[in-house]
Design a protein around this motif. Structure first.
Motif, mmCIF file in Angstrom:
data_model
loop_
_atom_site.group_PDB
_atom_site.id
_atom_site.type_symbol
_atom_site.label_atom_id
_atom_site.label_comp_id
_atom_site.label_asym_id
_atom_site.label_seq_id
_atom_site.Cartn_x
_atom_site.Cartn_y
_atom_site.Cartn_z
ATOM 1 N N MET A 1 -45.668 -16.856 18.310
ATOM 2 C CA MET A 1 -45.145 -16.241 19.270
ATOM 3 C C MET A 1 -46.533 -16.101 19.384
ATOM 4 O O MET A 1 -47.003 -16.116 21.159
ATOM 5 C CB MET A 1 -44.678 -14.814 19.295
ATOM 6 N N ARG A 2 -47.161 -14.864 19.294
ATOM 7 C CA ARG A 2 -49.114 -14.534 18.964
ATOM 8 C C ARG A 2 -49.683 -15.534 20.048
ATOM 9 O O ARG A 2 -50.556 -15.864 21.072
ATOM 10 C CB ARG A 2 -49.727 -13.370 18.278
ATOM 11 N N SER B 1 -48.180 -17.784 23.068
ATOM 12 C CA SER B 1 -48.882 -16.539 24.367
ATOM 13 C C SER B 1 -50.459 -16.479 24.229
ATOM 14 O O SER B 1 -50.814 -16.760 25.865
ATOM 15 C CB SER B 1 -48.568 -15.305 24.031
ATOM 16 N N GLU B 2 -51.126 -16.507 23.420
ATOM 17 C CA GLU B 2 -52.764 -16.708 23.912
ATOM 18 C C GLU B 2 -52.521 -18.069 24.536
ATOM 19 O O GLU B 2 -53.569 -18.226 24.746
ATOM 20 C CB GLU B 2 -53.325 -16.792 22.178
ATOM 21 N N GLY C 1 -51.305 -19.284 26.280
ATOM 22 C CA GLY C 1 -50.581 -19.870 27.761
ATOM 23 C C GLY C 1 -49.889 -21.080 27.388
ATOM 24 O O GLY C 1 -49.209 -21.001 28.693
ATOM 25 N N TYR C 2 -48.968 -21.215 26.473
ATOM 26 C CA TYR C 2 -47.842 -22.148 26.430
ATOM 27 C C TYR C 2 -46.356 -21.229 26.739
ATOM 28 O O TYR C 2 -46.060 -20.572 26.030
ATOM 29 C CB TYR C 2 -47.698 -22.669 25.287
ATOM 30 N N PRO C 3 -45.486 -22.432 27.832
ATOM 31 C CA PRO C 3 -44.362 -21.106 28.052
ATOM 32 C C PRO C 3 -43.284 -21.764 27.510
ATOM 33 O O PRO C 3 -43.341 -22.447 26.690
ATOM 34 C CB PRO C 3 -44.438 -21.701 29.557
ATOM 35 N N ALA D 1 -38.565 -9.218 20.267
ATOM 36 C CA ALA D 1 -40.213 -10.263 20.097
ATOM 37 C C ALA D 1 -40.731 -8.637 19.219
ATOM 38 O O ALA D 1 -42.492 -9.116 18.994
ATOM 39 C CB ALA D 1 -40.368 -10.245 20.974
#
Length: 283
Positions: A90-91, A94-95, A97-99, A149
């Motif tokens: 998850m982290r 997010s870093e 930037g993938y949806p 989450a």
């Protein structure tokens, strides 16, 4: 990983035809975090443990996109060994930037969903402890609750991203089909799986050895969904690994008796479910 070792019949790997091999190679290596097992000009084999292939990409530049109305792959699911590993994924996403396409708590598992750059859907998930699975009369509930989450991220605060763990496996495969009764006959009576979530929300889930599901099946594209075109992009086949060679031979005999075609390619048996999804039968 329990339920995914040599004691159980299970999903093995998925073979995808793709248009842009280099772009997809970058995605599965850098975004998903798989390792390259081997490659050539036309194909890349991805692994987590350096031995077992999980995803095979084959370039078919001239192929047409998969028919959105057809049966075929809904998603393939990469199973992580622990909840903290899901936090790491998850982290990282997010870093990067993938949806995400979505995220759900299914009570027996916690899952993230995303698409690769050519639209193949992927689930990345971890199982809850089997003692927490809510079995009732041999069946599990069909649940998609919001994912906690924050709780997952808190549990994995010190987990750093270094790709998917070595123990990652293909936890299950989920397919679009056009007839659940025919699918049940094929996967249960033919291949030998047991029903775990029966005929809820136009879906059916089956497994071996008491897992929540090794195969998911749904008719969400309707009963008129045509078979997938083998010349198009998308899933070409996926593999099922039998616990023992005699179990595979028994399954092949049952499929033959029921009128399902089984053929050999390069010494390996293949079959096709009633909706046209191709399966490689391994041991």
């Amino acid at each position: 990983m329990e339920f995914h070792d040599n004691r159980h019949t299970r999903a093995g790997h998925v073979h995808l035809a793709v248009k842009d091999l280099q772009n997809l190679k970058h995605f599965y290596k850098e975004v998903i975090g798989l390792n390259i097992l081997s490659e050539n000009e036309k194909a890349v084999y991805f692994t987590a443990d350096g031995r077992v292939p999980l995803v095979i990409l084959e370039e078919k530049r001239g192929a047409s996109p998969a028919d959105s109305r057809a049966a075929g792959l809904y998603h393939f699911a990469l199973l992580l060994p622990a909840r903290r590993d899901l936090a790491s994924v998850m982290r990282h996403l997010s870093e990067f930037g993938y949806p995400l396409r979505g995220a759900s708590d299914h009570q027996f598992s916690e899952a993230l969903y995303l698409d690769d750059p050519e639209g193949n859907q992927i689930e990345i998930y971890c199982d809850r402890p089997k003692e927490e699975w809510d079995w009732q009369d041999g069946e599990l509930p069909f649940v998609s609750d919001p994912l906690d989450a924050g709780g997952i991220l808190n549990e994995g605060q010190n987990q750093k991203w270094s790709g998917l763990p070595n123990q990652t496996v293909l936890g299950h495969i989920h397919l679009f089909v056009n007839d659940l009764n025919l699918a049940k006959d094929f996967y249960c009576d033919g291949l030998g799986f047991d029903i775990t979530i029966p005929f809820r929300n136009n879906a059916l889930f089956v497994s071996s050895g008491g897992y929540h599901h090794h195969i998911g099946l749904n008719t969400w594209k309707g009963h008129e969904a045509p078979a997938p075109d083998p010349e198009s992009l998308g899933m070409q086949w996926y593999s099922i690994i039998f616990a023992k060679s005699e179990e595979r031979e028994s399954a092949i005999s049952r499929l033959n008796l029921a009128g399902h075609e089984v053929w050999n390619e390069h010494g390996m048996p293949f079959t096709r479910d009633p909706s046209g999804n191709v399966i490689k039968l391994l041991v």
